[in-house]
Scaffold this motif. Sequence first.
Motif, mmCIF file in Angstrom:
data_model
loop_
_atom_site.group_PDB
_atom_site.id
_atom_site.type_symbol
_atom_site.label_atom_id
_atom_site.label_comp_id
_atom_site.label_asym_id
_atom_site.label_seq_id
_atom_site.Cartn_x
_atom_site.Cartn_y
_atom_site.Cartn_z
ATOM 1 N N ALA A 63 -4.777 3.213 2.747
ATOM 2 C CA ALA A 63 -4.351 2.244 3.764
ATOM 3 C C ALA A 63 -4.830 2.672 5.144
ATOM 4 O O ALA A 63 -5.241 1.838 5.962
ATOM 5 C CB ALA A 63 -2.833 2.105 3.751
ATOM 6 N N LYS A 66 -2.353 5.538 -2.237
ATOM 7 C CA LYS A 66 -2.565 4.205 -1.665
ATOM 8 C C LYS A 66 -2.377 4.221 -0.156
ATOM 9 O O LYS A 66 -3.078 3.512 0.574
ATOM 10 C CB LYS A 66 -1.620 3.189 -2.313
ATOM 11 N N ASP A 105 0.813 -1.214 0.000
ATOM 12 C CA ASP A 105 0.000 0.000 0.000
ATOM 13 C C ASP A 105 0.848 1.266 0.000
ATOM 14 O O ASP A 105 0.372 2.343 0.362
ATOM 15 C CB ASP A 105 -0.939 0.006 1.213
#
Length: 292
Positions: free
Chosen positions: A88, A84, A79
């Motif tokens: 996460a 991302k 992640d």
Amino acid sequence: MTATLTLNNGVEMPALGFGVFQTPPDETTSAVEAALTTGYRHVDTAAAYLNEREVGEGIRRSGVDRSDVFIESKVWISDYGYDKTLHAFEKSARKLGVDQIDLFILHQPVPSSFDTTIDAYRGLEKLLADGFVRAIGVSNFRPTDLATLFEHTGVVPAVNQIELHPYFTQVEKQNVDAEHGVLTQAWSPIGGITSYRGSSRSAFDDPVIGGIATQHGKTAAQVMLRWHLQQGRSAIPKPTRPERIAENFEVFDFELSADELAAIDALDTGVRGGPDPESTSRETFKLEIPEA
């Protein structure tokens, strides 16, 4: 009674945490509940442990108010990346059942693609600025990793969580952390990791530690945890049995002498028990973190 440490942004963190690495999900809820009932107020988990949901449930079942529990979790390398990493956090927060995570850290450096590591840390900086986390940090970062991170980011990590026990003290890392105001936090603080590779040497059976333990009427584990705390580190042991959970918390009623601390320091072998951060990559750790 517990002891707290002040992070470099002024946030107070209990020095002794309760870890759930390798704790099966079906055991995690009861272990966390028992730890909080015992008196722990710091729980360390990670997306890669796949038990954040059960950690959250254990906190709720304990009856301890959320505001009194310091929750630490980690972003896994699959992640990494700015967007991302923001996602996460959403995954971890939903699994934990909380709106804010107290300390959110990167689980590993990825030397082969450190640009993604930097982008992930910038994501942590955004989460900190927006109040979704109270402090940010890293784990398993070497001095060279920290130096590169400092060049490209603006917030000094509050914590660097590393393998650290009497047989592997990583003094250089500790010194670099301290030089920059980064708190060193010990995983495998009582040396359990040394048995994972079939090593016949266990810190629990070390005669030096055993002798110190006898002098104080304590166990080897208690002596090792006291060694960490007196030297200003955070430690994250990870017992699951209620009696061990309670035993590991009984470390605030005795003090090691300077000679005893030095004797434990002298046990360092320089041999790592866990994985080498140099080998971390998406290829060597093929794990994808599921959605909440």
